[in-house]
Design an enzyme around this catalytic site. Structure first.
Site, PDB file in Angstrom:
ATOM      1  CE  LYS A  44      -1.899   2.782   2.908  1.00 30.26           C
ATOM      2  NZ  LYS A  44      -1.976   4.006   2.047  1.00 30.26           N
ATOM      3  CD  GLU A  79      11.968   4.136   9.167  1.00 34.08           C
ATOM      4  OE1 GLU A  79      11.884   5.088   9.973  1.00 34.08           O
ATOM      5  OE2 GLU A  79      11.998   4.276   7.949  1.00 34.08           O
ATOM      6  CB  CYS A  96      12.086   8.907   9.282  1.00 37.21           C
ATOM      7  SG  CYS A  96      13.131   7.749   8.371  1.00 37.21           S
ATOM      8  CD  GLU A 130       9.068  12.707  12.256  1.00 37.67           C
ATOM      9  OE1 GLU A 130      10.039  12.210  11.662  1.00 37.67           O
ATOM     10  OE2 GLU A 130       8.032  12.059  12.520  1.00 37.67           O
TER      11      GLU A 130
END
Length: 495
Positions: free
Chosen positions: A176, A255, A289, A390
């Site tokens: 996906k 992750e 990331c 973040e």
């Protein structure tokens, strides 16, 4: 702009229009529509999963020896290299990344398939030490149907990191891609579909199922035939997936996010550190990331280093990814650009000084794109939300530190533990810091360098499980023990 934009989706080995809602992909550099992709429906996820389970059990796939499965991966690597320019152009159009970066990502994807093929050909099972009248062995078997869910920031490379080891291990994959950036994943799916067909293998071993996380992602994770999930994305979504995986008692690798520290010691090579800090946060427009979004500089060199950094950041060239001179491209979507801007507004409310950037660029060339200027902030304590959350954009917050203990305290005072960069000439200090900082990956005098052969993982809220490296294939397998009796004597109570 690539000549062909894929809009059909790959379901159970067949290319067709999805039955789900249409998703319009947009060029983030111009705001212009690119293509309309019809998402998969929950029913099509079920169809793909059932076909994948049959494909895994097909003797044409199940009975292949490791070096024969490796042949498929080598072929995918060849096709990916041949299509690297097309894949790069497609990813630049879809994500806004520069062509320099997307070319590298396409070649990285090819390299991942090639490495996993080589690792598969040399993978060993074992005869274990005997403790009785039998021979004992440990063997590995595929888990079955793998659900792979990837984000929008580096789709082609992230796709390869999941698909290659999963196929190497003998599984089928339901991929996906992110709703905002499905095009390059569909293009990679076409290459893998071609390789499967050329080798006479079941084409239902891969489905590419674009759509929303709430529909396609949820259906995929919850499907009873999906026996392993690999997810890259936000931490909260990762927690939800982990909860579903736990309820099904299936393995999951996650992750997740990061707020990575990059550290400049007083003995650092300043030129090297300046270039590395900028590359660590502003390449990919900060949409990574592992972006080095927290800069810790020794107090005695802080003012001079930050002043020079701000001067250089102000001269970075912002523009479309198709321009060879661009260093910082647009963000992936206007909604994401607005989210980044909101984080900078939050920083202002917390008392931050905006040393450069802090707004969208002005001028007709930028008017319709999802641009945001490279931004440097300071004046905040490390406990401020801006230093803890973040942002996933071109926003760097600079903080001074007094000594090594103060540095380690500030750097580790985060829910995240994904990556870290250290700039120093002192190899002893580098070793100490690398071991003391809570991060799955530490770069010393470099940043954002990756190898398919080197494991990648996170600590704390940055994730669970490991990708890359030789053991990536074993992560998509189950270990089984076999006991082969060698004695003619009956078991103790047989008589």
């Amino acid at each position: 702009m690539p000549h062909h934009l894929p809009t059909d989706i790959l379901i159970a080995g067949q290319w067709r229009r999805g039955a789900g809602d249409p998703v319009e992909t947009v060029d983030p550099a111009t705001g212009a529509p690119l293509a309309t992709v019809h998402s998969a429906s929950a029913e099509e996820v079920d169809e793909a999963a059932r076909a994948a389970a049959l494909a895994v059990a097909d003797p044409a796939w199940r009975e292949l020896l490791p070096h024969q499965r490796a042949r498929l991966l080598y072929r995918v690597a060849e096709l990916t290299e041949e299509a690297a320019e097309e894949l790069a152009a497609l990813q630049t159009a879809d994500t806004g990344k520069t062509l320099v970066e997307t070319r590298a990502l396409a070649l990285s994807a090819a390299g991942t398939f090639r490495y996993m093929a080589a690792a598969l050909e040399t993978a060993e099972e074992s005869v274990t030490p005997s403790r009785g009248p039998y021979v004992t062995m440990s063997v590995y078997e595929p888990v079955g149907v793998v659900g792979a869910i990837n984000p929008w920031n580096s789709p082609v490379a992230s796709d390869a990191q999941k698909i290659a080891p999963a196929l190497a291990a003998g599984n089928a994959v339901l991929l996906k891609p992110a709703a905002w950036t499905p095009l390059v994943s569909l293009a990679l799916g076409r290459l893998i579909h071609q390789a499967l067909g050329e080798l006479g293998l079941p084409t239902a071993l891969l489905s590419v199922l674009p759509g929303s996380g709430g529909i396609v992602g949820d259906a995929l994770v919850r499907h009873p035939l999906v026996t392993r999930v690999s997810f890259t994305g936000g931490t909260e979504t990762g927690r939800s997936i982990a909860a579903v995986a736990a309820s099904k008692l299936i393995p999951a690798s996650l992750e997740l996010g990061g707020k990575s520290p990059t550290i400049v010691r007083p003995d650092a090579d300043v030129e090297q550190a300046l270039a590395g800090v900028m590359f660590g946060i502003f390449s990919s427009s900060g949409q990574s990331c592992v972006a080095g979004s927290r800069l810790f500089v020794a107090r005695e060199i802080y003012d001079g280093f930050v002043a020079e950094l701000v001067d250089r950041v102000g001269r970075l060239r912002v523009g479309p990814g198709t321009d060879p001179g661009t260093q910082v491209g647009p963000l992936v979507h206007h909604r994401h650009r607005d989210s980044v801007a909101a984080h900078v507004d939050l920083a202002r409310s917390e008392g931050a000084r905006v040393l450069c950037g802090g707004r969208a660029p002005e001028g007709d060339a930028y008017r319709d794109g999802a641009y945001y200027l490279p931004t440097v902030l300071d004046g905040l304590p490390h406990t401020a939300r801006t230093c803890q959350e973040e942002i996933f954009g071109p926003v760097l917050v600079a903080l001074p530190y007094e000594d090594e203990d103060d540095l380690v305290h500030q750097a580790n005072d985060s829910v995240y533990g994904l990556a870290c960069g250290i700039w120093t000439r002192d190899h002893r200090a580098a070793w100490r810091l690398a071991r003391r900082i809570e991060a799955g990956t530490v770069w010393i005098n470099t940043y954002k360098q990756f190898s398919a052969s080197t494991p990648f993982s996170g600590m704390k809220d940055s994730g669970l499980g490991t990708e890359k490296g030789r053991d990536a294939i074993r992560a998509y397998q189950r270990q089984k023990s076999l006991y082969w009796g060698t004695s003619d004597a009956p078991l103790p109570w047989a008589n």
